[in-house]
Write a protein that holds these residues in place. Structure first.
Motif, PDB file in Angstrom:
ATOM      1  N   LEU A   1       0.820  -1.204   0.000  1.00 32.17           N
ATOM      2  CA  LEU A   1       0.000   0.000   0.000  1.00 32.17           C
ATOM      3  C   LEU A   1       0.857   1.258   0.000  1.00 32.17           C
ATOM      4  O   LEU A   1       0.581   2.219  -0.734  1.00 32.17           O
ATOM      5  CB  LEU A   1      -0.923  -0.011   1.223  1.00 32.17           C
ATOM      6  N   LEU A   2       1.929   1.260   0.800  1.00 34.93           N
ATOM      7  CA  LEU A   2       2.830   2.421   0.846  1.00 34.93           C
ATOM      8  C   LEU A   2       3.566   2.596  -0.481  1.00 34.93           C
ATOM      9  O   LEU A   2       3.726   3.718  -0.968  1.00 34.93           O
ATOM     10  CB  LEU A   2       3.831   2.264   1.991  1.00 34.93           C
ATOM     11  N   ALA A   3       4.015   1.482  -1.062  1.00 35.03           N
ATOM     12  CA  ALA A   3       4.712   1.564  -2.354  1.00 35.03           C
ATOM     13  C   ALA A   3       3.786   2.077  -3.442  1.00 35.03           C
ATOM     14  O   ALA A   3       4.172   2.914  -4.276  1.00 35.03           O
ATOM     15  CB  ALA A   3       5.271   0.186  -2.733  1.00 35.03           C
ATOM     16  N   ALA A   4       2.544   1.600  -3.436  1.00 32.09           N
ATOM     17  CA  ALA A   4       1.579   2.056  -4.438  1.00 32.09           C
ATOM     18  C   ALA A   4       1.211   3.519  -4.228  1.00 32.09           C
ATOM     19  O   ALA A   4       1.028   4.270  -5.195  1.00 32.09           O
ATOM     20  CB  ALA A   4       0.319   1.185  -4.372  1.00 32.09           C
ATOM     21  N   SER A   5       1.129   3.956  -2.969  1.00 33.46           N
ATOM     22  CA  SER A   5       0.829   5.366  -2.676  1.00 33.46           C
ATOM     23  C   SER A   5       1.960   6.267  -3.173  1.00 33.46           C
ATOM     24  O   SER A   5       1.714   7.335  -3.744  1.00 33.46           O
ATOM     25  CB  SER A   5       0.627   5.562  -1.171  1.00 33.46           C
ATOM     26  N   ALA A   6       3.203   5.834  -2.949  1.00 30.54           N
ATOM     27  CA  ALA A   6       4.355   6.614  -3.434  1.00 30.54           C
ATOM     28  C   ALA A   6       4.354   6.683  -4.956  1.00 30.54           C
ATOM     29  O   ALA A   6       4.661   7.729  -5.549  1.00 30.54           O
ATOM     30  CB  ALA A   6       5.653   5.981  -2.930  1.00 30.54           C
ATOM     31  N   TRP A   7       3.983   5.580  -5.604  1.00 24.93           N
ATOM     32  CA  TRP A   7       3.889   5.566  -7.072  1.00 24.93           C
ATOM     33  C   TRP A   7       2.869   6.577  -7.564  1.00 24.93           C
ATOM     34  O   TRP A   7       3.137   7.360  -8.490  1.00 24.93           O
ATOM     35  CB  TRP A   7       3.542   4.148  -7.524  1.00 24.93           C
ATOM     36  N   ARG A   8       1.683   6.578  -6.948  1.00 24.51           N
ATOM     37  CA  ARG A   8       0.642   7.522  -7.362  1.00 24.51           C
ATOM     38  C   ARG A   8       1.091   8.968  -7.128  1.00 24.51           C
ATOM     39  O   ARG A   8       0.917   9.837  -7.994  1.00 24.51           O
ATOM     40  CB  ARG A   8      -0.633   7.252  -6.576  1.00 24.51           C
ATOM     41  N   ALA A   9       1.662   9.244  -5.957  1.00 23.08           N
ATOM     42  CA  ALA A   9       2.054  10.611  -5.621  1.00 23.08           C
ATOM     43  C   ALA A   9       3.158  11.124  -6.547  1.00 23.08           C
ATOM     44  O   ALA A   9       3.220  12.319  -6.853  1.00 23.08           O
ATOM     45  CB  ALA A   9       2.511  10.682  -4.160  1.00 23.08           C
ATOM     46  N   ALA A  10       4.010  10.219  -7.005  1.00 24.16           N
ATOM     47  CA  ALA A  10       5.101  10.623  -7.897  1.00 24.16           C
ATOM     48  C   ALA A  10       4.596  11.100  -9.250  1.00 24.16           C
ATOM     49  O   ALA A  10       5.374  11.647 -10.057  1.00 24.16           O
ATOM     50  CB  ALA A  10       6.074   9.453  -8.088  1.00 24.16           C
ATOM     51  N   SER A  11       3.301  10.930  -9.515  1.00 25.16           N
ATOM     52  CA  SER A  11       2.730  11.393 -10.779  1.00 25.16           C
ATOM     53  C   SER A  11       2.516  12.900 -10.815  1.00 25.16           C
ATOM     54  O   SER A  11       2.233  13.447 -11.890  1.00 25.16           O
ATOM     55  CB  SER A  11       1.376  10.698 -11.029  1.00 25.16           C
ATOM     56  N   LEU A  12       2.625  13.571  -9.686  1.00 26.07           N
ATOM     57  CA  LEU A  12       2.364  15.021  -9.670  1.00 26.07           C
ATOM     58  C   LEU A  12       3.304  15.789 -10.603  1.00 26.07           C
ATOM     59  O   LEU A  12       2.840  16.551 -11.454  1.00 26.07           O
ATOM     60  CB  LEU A  12       2.429  15.565  -8.241  1.00 26.07           C
ATOM     61  N   PRO A  13       4.638  15.632 -10.483  1.00 36.54           N
ATOM     62  CA  PRO A  13       5.505  16.391 -11.402  1.00 36.54           C
ATOM     63  C   PRO A  13       5.339  15.985 -12.861  1.00 36.54           C
ATOM     64  O   PRO A  13       5.412  16.840 -13.752  1.00 36.54           O
ATOM     65  CB  PRO A  13       6.924  16.088 -10.888  1.00 36.54           C
ATOM     66  N   THR A  14       5.100  14.690 -13.131  1.00 33.25           N
ATOM     67  CA  THR A  14       4.919  14.295 -14.530  1.00 33.25           C
ATOM     68  C   THR A  14       3.633  14.882 -15.101  1.00 33.25           C
ATOM     69  O   THR A  14       3.576  15.226 -16.282  1.00 33.25           O
ATOM     70  CB  THR A  14       4.885  12.756 -14.672  1.00 33.25           C
ATOM     71  N   THR A  15       2.605  15.022 -14.265  1.00 33.14           N
ATOM     72  CA  THR A  15       1.339  15.599 -14.730  1.00 33.14           C
ATOM     73  C   THR A  15       1.515  17.069 -15.099  1.00 33.14           C
ATOM     74  O   THR A  15       0.957  17.540 -16.097  1.00 33.14           O
ATOM     75  CB  THR A  15       0.260  15.461 -13.640  1.00 33.14           C
ATOM     76  N   ILE A  16       2.279  17.799 -14.300  1.00 35.00           N
ATOM     77  CA  ILE A  16       2.505  19.221 -14.583  1.00 35.00           C
ATOM     78  C   ILE A  16       3.219  19.389 -15.921  1.00 35.00           C
ATOM     79  O   ILE A  16       2.818  20.205 -16.769  1.00 35.00           O
ATOM     80  CB  ILE A  16       3.316  19.874 -13.450  1.00 35.00           C
ATOM     81  N   THR A  17       4.263  18.603 -16.146  1.00 31.47           N
ATOM     82  CA  THR A  17       5.019  18.710 -17.395  1.00 31.47           C
ATOM     83  C   THR A  17       4.200  18.210 -18.577  1.00 31.47           C
ATOM     84  O   THR A  17       4.216  18.802 -19.666  1.00 31.47           O
ATOM     85  CB  THR A  17       6.326  17.904 -17.292  1.00 31.47           C
ATOM     86  N   PHE A  18       3.473  17.125 -18.362  1.00 36.45           N
ATOM     87  CA  PHE A  18       2.613  16.556 -19.404  1.00 36.45           C
ATOM     88  C   PHE A  18       1.612  17.592 -19.907  1.00 36.45           C
ATOM     89  O   PHE A  18       1.464  17.804 -21.122  1.00 36.45           O
ATOM     90  CB  PHE A  18       1.890  15.340 -18.814  1.00 36.45           C
ATOM     91  N   THR A  19       0.908  18.257 -18.997  1.00 37.56           N
ATOM     92  CA  THR A  19      -0.106  19.228 -19.412  1.00 37.56           C
ATOM     93  C   THR A  19       0.527  20.453 -20.068  1.00 37.56           C
ATOM     94  O   THR A  19      -0.067  21.042 -20.977  1.00 37.56           O
ATOM     95  CB  THR A  19      -0.961  19.663 -18.210  1.00 37.56           C
ATOM     96  N   ALA A  20       1.717  20.840 -19.605  1.00 36.41           N
ATOM     97  CA  ALA A  20       2.396  21.987 -20.211  1.00 36.41           C
ATOM     98  C   ALA A  20       2.730  21.697 -21.681  1.00 36.41           C
ATOM     99  O   ALA A  20       2.539  22.549 -22.558  1.00 36.41           O
ATOM    100  CB  ALA A  20       3.662  22.317 -19.428  1.00 36.41           C
TER     101      ALA A  20
END
Length: 384
Positions: free
Chosen positions: A297-316
């Motif tokens: 659960l902790l590993a999966a949560s870290a995986w999901r949270a790590a999507s924040l910077p990729t989402t910002i760059t992706f949308t830009a």
């Protein structure tokens, strides 16, 4: 860095409505979890494993539908970037909701209907959030959440055979609310951008149903169910990320980024509490209770949270009309994701599957940011 936010310039009412709409996204994540919880009390382990794979397929089809109907239009420069919920999709979603209400009669009904209702929920919510119809979205999400709670209550009190009735009814109601007439015309999607966006989504999204199917075939139905359960539960973290993605596809917003980051921290804390107190074991039944699940659960949560910077760059990059470049980058990321996740599958350790996904997400963040700086000449976190 995201940069400082001028609190004096923030419209508090707008911020509260945005926060309410973001929180309402929990209803979308609840439906797969509710489905798994109900079927765990109606069908045997083999049927549960098959249905869990169809839940992942439904998530994938929802992403494809969202890409075609919503994201391709939001990614087309030079237009008003307006979207609507197509009438044909509304009808399809309502019909599938009715079929889901009878899901306890045969697992095939769940397998056929769940991908359609998840797709309708994804598109309907995407349109509401993109068009800032926050009041409508809050009502719809509340209805879905209430239906899910009613379904769970029936499952836990020995009436699991009737659990899909309130769930399907709530989804049908929410679909109709989100279909309320819009006064604007839908913006055209550039065909080339739509094709690149669709290919991008297909390449990225297909990995997870395949990983789930490989778990089912190589390790067994219990691990496939647990992978879907953990992915579904940590989908709580995907709610603020999806909300932020929709907002940022229209325009860069430090406020929405900050709200998403705060929500991520809160969501991780909630998941830890739910697991430690045994509520997740109660929700997902014997498979979860008999397996140590905190580390996955902790590993999966870290995986999901790590999507924040990729989402910002992706949308830009998407706002800049770089759909072709983004597809290439995401193809590289998808290969990396599948390779590292499959290494975890072969190790037969669920935690290592999510560690592989986390490593791939971090690598993708570096790759996307490097590409953005080469194309635009500055950090995506400061894009105006």
């Amino acid at each position: 860095m995201i940069g400082a936010i001028n609190l004096g310039a923030i419209n508090v009412r707008s911020a509260l409505r945005s926060a309410g709409s973001m929180v309402g996204g929990a209803a979308l994540a609840v439906i797969p979890a509710t489905t798994l919880s109900i079927v765990s009390r109606v069908y045997d382990t083999q049927a549960q494993g098959i249905i869990s794979t169809f839940v992942m397929i439904g998530t994938f089809l929802g992403q494809l539908s969202f890409a075609i109907i919503v994201e391709s239009r939001l990614s087309t420069p030079g237009t008003a970037r307006r979207v609507i919920f197509p009438r044909w999709f509304v009808v399809l979603g309502v019909v599938a909701s009715v079929a889901l209400m009878a899901g306890s009669l045969h697992p095939a009904l769940v397998c056929v209907s769940i991908p359609i209702v998840l797709s309708a929920l994804e598109v309907g919510r995407g349109v509401s959030v993109a068009e800032r119809r926050d009041s409508q979205e809050i009502i719809s999400s509340f209805a879905v959440g209430l239906g899910a709670l009613a379904g769970l209550a029936l499952a836990y009190t020995g009436f699991a055979a009737f659990g899909f009735i309130p769930v399907g009814a709530a989804i049908g109601f929410a679909t109709l609310v989100r279909a309320r007439r819009m006064d604007h015309e839908v913006s055209p999607a550039d065909p080339s951008i739509r094709n690149w966006v669709l290919l991008d989504t297909a390449i990225t999204g297909v990995s997870y149903p395949v990983i789930n199917a490989m778990l089912l075939g190589l390790i067994g139905p219990t691990q496939a169910v647990l992978f879907t359960a953990v992915s579904t539960v940590t989908g709580l973290l995907a709610i603020p990320l999806t909300f932020m993605r929709l907002r940022l596809l229209k325009e860069h917003s430090p406020l929405d980024i900050a709200l998403a980051a705060i929500a991520l921290v809160g969501a991780v804390a909630v998941l830890i509490v739910l697991d430690v107190t045994g509520l997740l074991g109660f929700l997902f039944g014997e498979a979860w209770r008999n397996t140590p699940m905190l580390l996955p659960l902790l590993a999966a949560s870290a995986w999901r949270a790590a999507s924040l910077p990729t989402t910002i760059t992706f949308t830009a990059l998407r706002r800049a009309g770089r759909a072709r470049l983004m597809t290439g980058l995401r193809a590289v990321a998808a290969v990396l994701t599948f390779g590292l996740a499959m290494a975890g599958v072969l190790s037969q350790q669920l935690t290592l599957v999510f560690v592989g996904l986390l490593a791939a997400e971090l690598g993708s963040a570096v790759l996307f940011e490097f590409a953005h700086r080469r194309v635009v000449g500055r950090s995506s976190f400061r894009t105006a």
